[in-house]
Scaffold this active site. Sequence first.
Site, short mmCIF file in Angstrom:
data_model
loop_
_atom_site.label_atom_id
_atom_site.label_comp_id
_atom_site.label_asym_id
_atom_site.label_seq_id
_atom_site.Cartn_x
_atom_site.Cartn_y
_atom_site.Cartn_z
N SER A 20 0.83 -1.20 0.00
CA SER A 20 0.00 0.00 0.00
C SER A 20 0.87 1.26 0.00
O SER A 20 0.37 2.37 -0.01
CB SER A 20 -0.94 0.01 1.22
OG SER A 20 -0.19 -0.09 2.41
N ASN A 107 -2.39 -1.97 13.44
CA ASN A 107 -3.85 -1.77 13.44
C ASN A 107 -4.25 -0.49 14.16
O ASN A 107 -5.08 0.28 13.67
CB ASN A 107 -4.55 -2.98 14.06
CG ASN A 107 -4.31 -4.25 13.27
OD1 ASN A 107 -3.72 -4.19 12.18
ND2 ASN A 107 -4.75 -5.38 13.77
N HIS A 153 -39.18 23.50 -11.76
CA HIS A 153 -39.33 22.65 -12.96
C HIS A 153 -38.60 23.24 -14.16
O HIS A 153 -38.96 22.96 -15.30
CB HIS A 153 -40.81 22.43 -13.33
CG HIS A 153 -41.69 22.07 -12.18
ND1 HIS A 153 -41.99 20.78 -11.84
CD2 HIS A 153 -42.30 22.86 -11.25
CE1 HIS A 153 -42.78 20.77 -10.77
NE2 HIS A 153 -42.97 22.03 -10.38
N SER A 274 -13.12 25.01 -28.34
CA SER A 274 -13.27 23.73 -29.02
C SER A 274 -12.16 23.60 -30.05
O SER A 274 -11.76 24.59 -30.66
CB SER A 274 -14.64 23.69 -29.71
OG SER A 274 -14.62 22.73 -30.76
N LYS A 280 -16.87 28.30 -29.90
CA LYS A 280 -17.21 27.73 -28.59
C LYS A 280 -16.42 28.32 -27.43
O LYS A 280 -15.25 28.65 -27.54
CB LYS A 280 -16.99 26.20 -28.60
CG LYS A 280 -17.96 25.45 -29.48
CD LYS A 280 -19.41 25.59 -29.09
CE LYS A 280 -19.76 24.77 -27.88
NZ LYS A 280 -19.69 23.31 -28.17
N ASN A 282 -16.57 26.97 -23.54
CA ASN A 282 -17.26 25.95 -22.75
C ASN A 282 -17.01 26.08 -21.24
O ASN A 282 -15.90 26.36 -20.82
CB ASN A 282 -16.81 24.56 -23.21
CG ASN A 282 -17.16 24.31 -24.66
OD1 ASN A 282 -18.21 24.75 -25.15
ND2 ASN A 282 -16.28 23.63 -25.38
N GLU A 287 -18.65 21.67 -15.64
CA GLU A 287 -18.95 20.32 -16.14
C GLU A 287 -18.10 19.26 -15.45
O GLU A 287 -18.59 18.20 -15.06
CB GLU A 287 -18.72 20.25 -17.65
CG GLU A 287 -19.73 21.05 -18.44
CD GLU A 287 -19.34 21.09 -19.91
OE1 GLU A 287 -19.97 20.37 -20.69
OE2 GLU A 287 -18.40 21.81 -20.26
N1 ARG Z 1 -1.37 -1.23 5.45
C1 ARG Z 1 -2.32 -1.65 6.42
C2 ARG Z 1 -3.65 -0.89 6.20
O1 ARG Z 1 -3.61 0.07 5.54
C3 ARG Z 1 -1.84 -1.33 7.80
C4 ARG Z 1 -2.38 -2.25 8.86
C5 ARG Z 1 -1.87 -3.61 8.61
N2 ARG Z 1 -2.23 -4.50 9.65
C6 ARG Z 1 -2.09 -5.78 9.53
N3 ARG Z 1 -2.43 -6.55 10.54
N4 ARG Z 1 -1.69 -6.35 8.42
O2 ARG Z 1 -4.68 -1.29 6.69
#
Ligand code: ARG
Length: 454
Positions: A20, A107, A153, A274, A280, A282, A287
Amino acid sequence: MWKGRFQQQTAALLQTYSESISFDWRLWPYDIEGSIAHSAALEKAGLITAEERSAIVEGLREIGSEIEAGKFNFRPDLEDIHMNIEAELTRRIGDAGAKLHTARSRNDQVALDLRLYLRSECVALDSLLSALQSALVELGERYSDVVIPGYTHLQRAQPVYFAHHLLAYVEMFQRDRERILDCRKRMNVLPLGSGAIAGSTILLDRHLVAELLEFPSVTHNSMDAVSDRDFAIELLSALAIAAMHLSRLSEDVILWASSEFHFITLSDAFTTGSSLMPQKKNPDVAELTRGKTGRVYGNLMSLLTLMKGLPMTYNRDMQEDKESVFDSVDTVKAALGVFAPMLREASLNTARCAEAVADPNLLATDLADYLVNHGLPFRKAHEAVGRAVARCAELNCELNELPLAEYQAISELYGADIHEVLQVQRSMEARKAVGAPSPGNVAAELSRWKALLS
Ligand code: ARG
């Protein structure tokens, strides 16, 4: 980080699939801030020395400056921002770094980072909303005496001040600000110290950490704290509503800028041409904003759906929360940022507005009110005006052109003074109820908002 339990390396495919860091790297300032506060609790509990704490704090600050300068090498094999920072810290300072994760889990760490990040974004969103409100108020003030047709309306209904129309959006954005600051209260609770699920057998002073990170309170249930994403859902919901408001404003701007309405002209700087049609100009800002509302709704749906089937407590699914959260925050901030200057540079075509508002049908209700003031029950007055409108259609004329004799053939309560009723200015003067657009009310609202927003 978990090599003790494993004999094999993580498959490269899984590393790529599960990382991530490519998107959560941007949580780095909050991760560092959180770790610095956590280290104070470790020192207070006697788990690290003052020297070890200094090494941790200094190391984290150095890493922070390198990330900020774009010099830090993020490693996908270290999965996320938490492990990237911790591993690099330990590489630099050794055992003190290896002590940092005592009584902490990713966590509760990620729950903390997300709360810290969103808590600060709430403030940024609030000031962008306030700037947009100011732009609307300024535009209203600049054209404070212009009356336009109000629509229901999308049919001409009754006359309103252009400023009154803009102030309707100022009200909407005010509610958005209230919602955002309200959800910030529930976001503003410290989850750190909840560990992976059940706290820790090693006791740390959570209140000290809360104080250092300026959280007014701490969470009361470790299981809830690591698995709760309500605060993000609430904000995404508030942002979905704000995006809906922006989208409606966009729609009004698009209509007003069309040749058919031609009420406003947008500046060249905030429109596009355009590639094919030379004539044009726009309204792309509006939008795109209307279009981007779709993804802001989508992000809310993603997050709600992500959470709905999760058993207690943390599940890896929750890593999928971030892109939705980042995208909604970024999208709404960008839209607010571009809308305010676009409105500041817009100009109103006052002659065209005057022409549109000269439609006497806009005052048909005023005529019914006139008959009511002469003693006719409203339902009957409504019918008597409806018949006059129908007669105009037959004679191909407007209400102000219909001869008095024609009116009186419908109701003898119509007098020679009905032509005064068909004056827009008189109609505006009469709309004095609280919230209605009399000139005095609109001026008072403009200055009320000006004072509130300054
Ligand atoms: N990258 C994880 C998330 O965004 C962080 C927590 C990961 N915890 C774990 N027990 N794998 O949720």
